[in-house]
Scaffold this motif. Structure first.
Motif: not given
Length: 386
Positions: A129-144, A211-216, A284-287
């Motif tokens: 993938p290209l563009d680190f600003r998007i959620s790579y965790d979201g990308l993997i979730k969609g793929l799986t 946290c908010e999205g990728t920001w802790a 990204g992170v989660n509370e």
């Protein structure tokens, strides 16, 4: 399946090397090598179009990425263009490039997964993938979600680490922000791979408390930026010539986020935001997420990576046709010249052609669980056409 790598400073040098390989195919000892797939890594985005024409003229399918810092089984290269040529049967693979324009990372991953499941009963995915600003965790979730939770995924984020820009390209389309996937029929092409870090944890667990999205925003109820700097020091902050307000951090010394399996997942801190003292965490992170810091690496880190390939060779794949490696750019910055030891060790495991690049985040399995996104790791995958 046979594999051969070529490299050069310009598309014309690549064309000359390709023509020599194809002309040599008539020699008896080459057994008629005719490439059908080219994995291409470029530094200059302007090279994509002439390389596309060169491969199209030879009937070669393209998996093209921007990866200025790359390597082969001969070591780290200083070439602007590196190509791995494979004579894999065309019916055993498929290339898909999904742009993020007008869609989310999840949708790009999901659509790639649907394509894979439609093409093959047992697909495996090598992604860039290209563009680190998007959620790579979201990308993997969609793929799986689309292709199955247990599918094998290997790969690494592409782009120039200096400014995160780049291009992905195939024979007929390109993107400056999207997901490029090489989908393999695992019933015809065996895949073996892992994502390995080797970093050792240190200190007590810390908790993401806001946290908010990728920001802790806060860690243990303190401003996240203060906590990171207190433990890792001010020298992890780099110059910010763009004046965006965000301060880049050094990509080494990952945060080791705890998982139920016991194997931590590595996620580096990418940026500080001085305005609110928050920290951008890769993936990204989660509370409630808990992590530990990492000790400075030593040779044990490299040994653990190489051990993973040796175990795979003994238990899963005694022989391989080609090895693809995605090593975090943070490892290059942290190890310096010693990174060559790791690259040479990986190449020597099977002693077959290898190609790879220093990536902006990696994808792969840490253990027997599902494939995930992580950072400061080495994701490798060995291929063997049956």
């Amino acid at each position: 399946m046979k594999a051969k790598s070529i490299q050069g400073k310009t598309p014309s040098e690549i064309q000359k090397a390709l023509e020599e390989i194809i002309s040599d195919a008539s020699q008896p000892n080459d057994q008629g090598f005719k490439p059908t797939l080219a994995i291409i890594m470029i530094s200059n985005m302007d090279d994509a179009e002439p390389l596309r024409a060169i491969c199209e003229n030879q009937g070669i399918t393209i998996f093209g990425v921007t990866a200025p810092q790359n390597f082969t089984d001969q070591g780290i290269t200083d070439s602007d263009i590196v190509v791995m040529l494979l004579d894999i049967k065309p019916e055993n693979f498929k290339i898909v490039l999904n742009d993020y324009e007008g869609s989310s990372a999840y949708e790009a991953g999901y659509n790639a997964g649907i394509t894979g499941k439609s093409a093959f009963k047992n697909p495996g995915f090598i992604i860039s993938p290209l563009d680190f600003r998007i959620s790579y965790d979201g990308l993997i979730k969609g793929l799986t979600d689309a292709a199955g939770q247990d599918i094998l995924i290997a790969g690494g984020g592409s782009g120039d680490p200096a400014d995160f820009t780049g291009i992905l390209f195939t024979n007929d389309v390109s993107s400056k922000g999207g997901l490029l996937a090489l989908i393999l029929d695992q019933d015809k092409v065996a895949m073996s791979g892992l994502a390995v870090s080797g970093w050792k944890p240190v200190g007590t667990s810390k908790k993401i408390t806001k946290c908010e999205g990728t920001w802790a925003l806060t860690i243990d109820h303190e401003p996240a930026m203060h906590v990171i700097q207190r433990f890792l020091g001010n020298d992890i902050v780099r110059d910010n010539p763009e004046g965006s307000g965000f301060i880049p951090t050094d990509l080494g010394y990952p945060l080791q986020f705890e998982r139920a399996s016991g194997n931590a997942i590595m996620k580096p801190a990418l940026f500080f935001n001085p305005a609110d003292k928050s920290v951008m965490i890769a993936g990204g992170v989660n509370e409630g997420d808990q992590f530990r810091f990492s000790l400075p690496p030593d040779f044990d880190v490299i040994d653990k990576v190489l051990e993973s390939t040796r175990i795979s060779k003994e238990k899963e794949m005694p022989d391989a046709d080609v090895l693809l490696v995605f090593s975090c750019v943070g490892r290059l910055g942290t190890f310096g010249p010693l990174i060559s030891t790791e690259i040479e060790g990986l190449a020597s495991t099977w002693g077959k052609p290898m190609i790879g690049y220093f990536s902006l985040g990696e994808f792969g399995k840490l253990d027997e669980g599902r494939c995930e996104f992580q950072g400061t790791t080495v994701s490798w995958v060995a291929l063997k056409e049956k």
